[in-house]
Design an enzyme around this catalytic site. Structure first.
Site, PDB file in Angstrom:
ATOM      1  N   THR A  98     -25.306  56.858 -50.607  1.00  0.00           N
ATOM      2  CA  THR A  98     -24.986  56.715 -52.406  1.00  0.00           C
ATOM      3  C   THR A  98     -23.952  57.113 -52.489  1.00  0.00           C
ATOM      4  O   THR A  98     -23.440  58.658 -52.309  1.00  0.00           O
ATOM      5  CB  THR A  98     -26.306  57.179 -53.179  1.00  0.00           C
ATOM      6  OG1 THR A  98     -27.291  57.283 -52.709  1.00  0.00           O
ATOM      7  CG2 THR A  98     -26.083  56.817 -54.449  1.00  0.00           C
ATOM      8  N   LYS A 173     -26.342  50.698 -58.155  1.00  0.00           N
ATOM      9  CA  LYS A 173     -27.097  51.792 -58.348  1.00  0.00           C
ATOM     10  C   LYS A 173     -26.581  53.222 -58.920  1.00  0.00           C
ATOM     11  O   LYS A 173     -27.584  53.836 -59.531  1.00  0.00           O
ATOM     12  CB  LYS A 173     -26.868  53.175 -56.206  1.00  0.00           C
ATOM     13  CG  LYS A 173     -27.663  53.705 -56.117  1.00  0.00           C
ATOM     14  CD  LYS A 173     -28.745  53.981 -55.238  1.00  0.00           C
ATOM     15  CE  LYS A 173     -29.166  55.667 -55.562  1.00  0.00           C
ATOM     16  NZ  LYS A 173     -30.351  55.714 -55.488  1.00  0.00           N
ATOM     17  N   LYS A 248     -26.409  64.322 -58.778  1.00  0.00           N
ATOM     18  CA  LYS A 248     -25.480  63.804 -57.330  1.00  0.00           C
ATOM     19  C   LYS A 248     -24.910  62.565 -58.209  1.00  0.00           C
ATOM     20  O   LYS A 248     -23.849  62.681 -58.359  1.00  0.00           O
ATOM     21  CB  LYS A 248     -25.762  64.290 -56.664  1.00  0.00           C
ATOM     22  CG  LYS A 248     -24.536  62.848 -55.167  1.00  0.00           C
ATOM     23  CD  LYS A 248     -25.090  62.594 -54.093  1.00  0.00           C
ATOM     24  CE  LYS A 248     -24.318  61.903 -53.007  1.00  0.00           C
ATOM     25  NZ  LYS A 248     -24.773  61.283 -52.147  1.00  0.00           N
TER      26      LYS A 248
HETATM   27  P1  NAD Z   1     -29.531  64.614 -45.706  1.00  0.00           P
HETATM   28  O1  NAD Z   1     -28.974  65.893 -46.126  1.00  0.00           O
HETATM   29  O2  NAD Z   1     -31.110  64.731 -45.093  1.00  0.00           O
HETATM   30  O3  NAD Z   1     -29.025  63.566 -44.673  1.00  0.00           O
HETATM   31  C1  NAD Z   1     -27.998  63.178 -43.974  1.00  0.00           C
HETATM   32  C2  NAD Z   1     -28.047  63.520 -42.482  1.00  0.00           C
HETATM   33  O4  NAD Z   1     -26.332  63.582 -42.237  1.00  0.00           O
HETATM   34  C3  NAD Z   1     -28.021  65.323 -41.985  1.00  0.00           C
HETATM   35  O5  NAD Z   1     -28.719  65.267 -41.046  1.00  0.00           O
HETATM   36  C4  NAD Z   1     -26.702  65.337 -41.056  1.00  0.00           C
HETATM   37  O6  NAD Z   1     -26.626  65.909 -40.463  1.00  0.00           O
HETATM   38  C5  NAD Z   1     -26.158  64.279 -41.158  1.00  0.00           C
HETATM   39  N1  NAD Z   1     -24.641  64.946 -41.330  1.00  0.00           N
HETATM   40  C6  NAD Z   1     -23.950  64.833 -42.291  1.00  0.00           C
HETATM   41  N2  NAD Z   1     -21.989  64.286 -41.583  1.00  0.00           N
HETATM   42  C7  NAD Z   1     -22.530  63.784 -40.021  1.00  0.00           C
HETATM   43  C8  NAD Z   1     -21.129  63.615 -39.592  1.00  0.00           C
HETATM   44  N3  NAD Z   1     -20.313  63.342 -39.649  1.00  0.00           N
HETATM   45  N4  NAD Z   1     -22.035  62.964 -37.957  1.00  0.00           N
HETATM   46  C9  NAD Z   1     -23.744  62.843 -38.111  1.00  0.00           C
HETATM   47  N5  NAD Z   1     -24.073  63.125 -39.269  1.00  0.00           N
HETATM   48  C10 NAD Z   1     -24.141  63.760 -40.104  1.00  0.00           C
HETATM   49  O7  NAD Z   1     -29.380  63.424 -46.641  1.00  0.00           O
HETATM   50  P2  NAD Z   1     -30.701  62.164 -47.463  1.00  0.00           P
HETATM   51  O8  NAD Z   1     -31.541  63.294 -48.049  1.00  0.00           O
HETATM   52  O9  NAD Z   1     -31.155  61.849 -45.827  1.00  0.00           O
HETATM   53  O10 NAD Z   1     -29.198  61.549 -48.173  1.00  0.00           O
HETATM   54  C11 NAD Z   1     -29.217  61.112 -47.580  1.00  0.00           C
HETATM   55  C12 NAD Z   1     -27.710  60.180 -48.393  1.00  0.00           C
HETATM   56  O11 NAD Z   1     -29.110  59.163 -49.237  1.00  0.00           O
HETATM   57  C13 NAD Z   1     -27.410  60.520 -49.409  1.00  0.00           C
HETATM   58  O12 NAD Z   1     -25.597  59.991 -49.901  1.00  0.00           O
HETATM   59  C14 NAD Z   1     -28.394  60.242 -50.633  1.00  0.00           C
HETATM   60  O13 NAD Z   1     -27.723  60.337 -52.048  1.00  0.00           O
HETATM   61  C15 NAD Z   1     -29.285  59.382 -50.201  1.00  0.00           C
HETATM   62  N6  NAD Z   1     -30.361  59.139 -51.152  1.00  0.00           N
HETATM   63  C16 NAD Z   1     -31.266  59.982 -51.262  1.00  0.00           C
HETATM   64  C17 NAD Z   1     -32.655  59.866 -52.033  1.00  0.00           C
HETATM   65  C18 NAD Z   1     -33.195  60.916 -50.766  1.00  0.00           C
HETATM   66  O14 NAD Z   1     -34.450  60.914 -51.657  1.00  0.00           O
HETATM   67  N7  NAD Z   1     -33.211  62.016 -50.413  1.00  0.00           N
HETATM   68  C19 NAD Z   1     -32.774  58.559 -52.029  1.00  0.00           C
HETATM   69  C20 NAD Z   1     -31.387  58.128 -52.454  1.00  0.00           C
HETATM   70  C21 NAD Z   1     -30.261  57.974 -51.688  1.00  0.00           C
END
Ligand code: NAD
Length: 309
Positions: A98, A173, A248
């Site tokens: 997102t 979204k 966010k």
């Molecule tokens: P998270 O922090 O658990 O996962 C993100 C991962 O990206 C981390 O493990 C981090 O180490 C990795 N990362 C960051 N920069 C990196 C790079 N340069 N190279 C490789 N890896 C890298 O976050 P999440 O909860 O999985 O959310 C991910 C996305 O999904 C976000 O944009 C969030 O807004 C969206 N989202 C999350 C949810 C939810 O319920 N968690 C729901 C809908 C949307």
């Protein structure tokens, strides 16, 4: 089209981990990378092949999926970290994170400049949906890119909507989540108002959930315990959809509203309220826990024996 494809997956966290696992489960070869070694190890346990770097992933993949925290991570990876430069010409990049609509459009432009193809495809449905493969995808990009991505998105989700051109998925979204944030505050205020008027939670729910007040925030994610046994209110507001993620998304919506000159008074106010809640007691709570803040802030007035001022 070759049905067993090599899928690159970068960002294997709470969402990306189970999404990648579902692709493995559908028979795809998934080559993954994450900056956090323990996250990468956990993904390897589900059958993802752990790569040493993101560029290694891009060089070997037919399609590259990213699931990262924010726009700066996506653009940084695409450009400065050399992801686009490392891929084979014409590789399809699907960003499921997102991110800001403007950043999504920049990502599309960067991909096109590098000779790649792109789709923004953020999701709704949270970790539960990611694990169950029932996410909703909102896609933005060309028809050909959408058609190529659709079978993969169908593995990870239950519904996919092609919303329009570059950035349209992100636009859908944040508009959806602006509705969600505002409606949760409205439902929560109504329950606290009902409390001050001596109305039981169940009575208000029985009326509003089948009348014109019905919405997801009330009918499914009810912010008070009791009426909807599965809602986070019944488990101490353990997420669910965590308040910082709502903050966010509302921040992105508020930025977009300001940039577009849109008079989104309630959306902007909801963004402020959720920012404060997420920084305080809501840091590790479901977004429906904001009802507690509303109740706390109402307490001095409602405690005067119903003598409202
Ligand atoms: P998270 O922090 O658990 O996962 C993100 C991962 O990206 C981390 O493990 C981090 O180490 C990795 N990362 C960051 N920069 C990196 C790079 N340069 N190279 C490789 N890896 C890298 O976050 P999440 O909860 O999985 O959310 C991910 C996305 O999904 C976000 O944009 C969030 O807004 C969206 N989202 C999350 C949810 C939810 O319920 N968690 C729901 C809908 C949307």
């Amino acid at each position: 089209m070759n049905s067993r494809r090599t899928i690159g997956f970068i960002g294997l966290g709470h969402m990306g981990g189970p999404m990648a696992a579902n692709l493995v489960g559908a028979g795809h070869r998934v080559l993954g990378h994450d900056l956090m070694p323990e996250v990468l190890t956990a993904a390897a346990g589900t059958g993802v092949e752990a790569a040493g770097s993101s560029t290694q992933v891009a060089a070997a993949a037919d399609v590259v999926i990213t699931m990262l925290p924010a726009g700066r991570h996506v653009l940084g990876l695409y450009r400065e970290e050399g992801l686009l430069a490392a891929a084979r010409p014409g590789t399809l990049f699907i960003d499921c994170s997102t991110i800001d609509v403007a950043d999504a459009r920049s990502a599309h432009e960067a991909a096109a400049t590098a000779g790649m193809r792109a789709l923004d495809a953020p999701v709704s449905g949270g970790v539960v949906g990611a694990e169950a493969g029932t996410l909703t995808f909102m896609a933005g990009g060309g028809d050909a890119e959408f058609a190529e991505a659709d079978p993969l998105l169908a593995v990870m989700g239950g519904k996919t909507v092609h919303c329009g051109g570059p950035g349209a998925g992100q636009a859908a979204k944040i508009c959806n989540n602006m509705i969600l944030g505002v409606s949760m505050i409205a439902v929560s205020e109504a329950f606290v108002l009902g409390e001050s008027l001596g109305l039981s939670h169940q009575a208000l729910f029985d009326v509003a959930s089948t009348a014109s007040g019905q919405c997801w925030s009330l009918n499914v994610n009810c912010p008070v315990p009791g009426p909807v046994p599965g809602s986070p209110a019944n488990r101490g507001y353990r997420p669910g959809f965590a308040a910082p993620l709502m903050a966010k998304d509302l921040g992105l919506a508020a930025d977009a509203a300001r940039a577009g000159g849109v008079h989104a008074e309630l959306g902007l106010r909801a963004a402020e309220l959720y920012a404060a809640y997420a920084e305080g007691s809501g840091a590790d709570h479901d977004f429906s826990g904001i009802v507690g803040t509303i109740r706390e802030q109402s307490a001095p007035r409602t405690s005067r024996n119903g003598d409202s001022t």
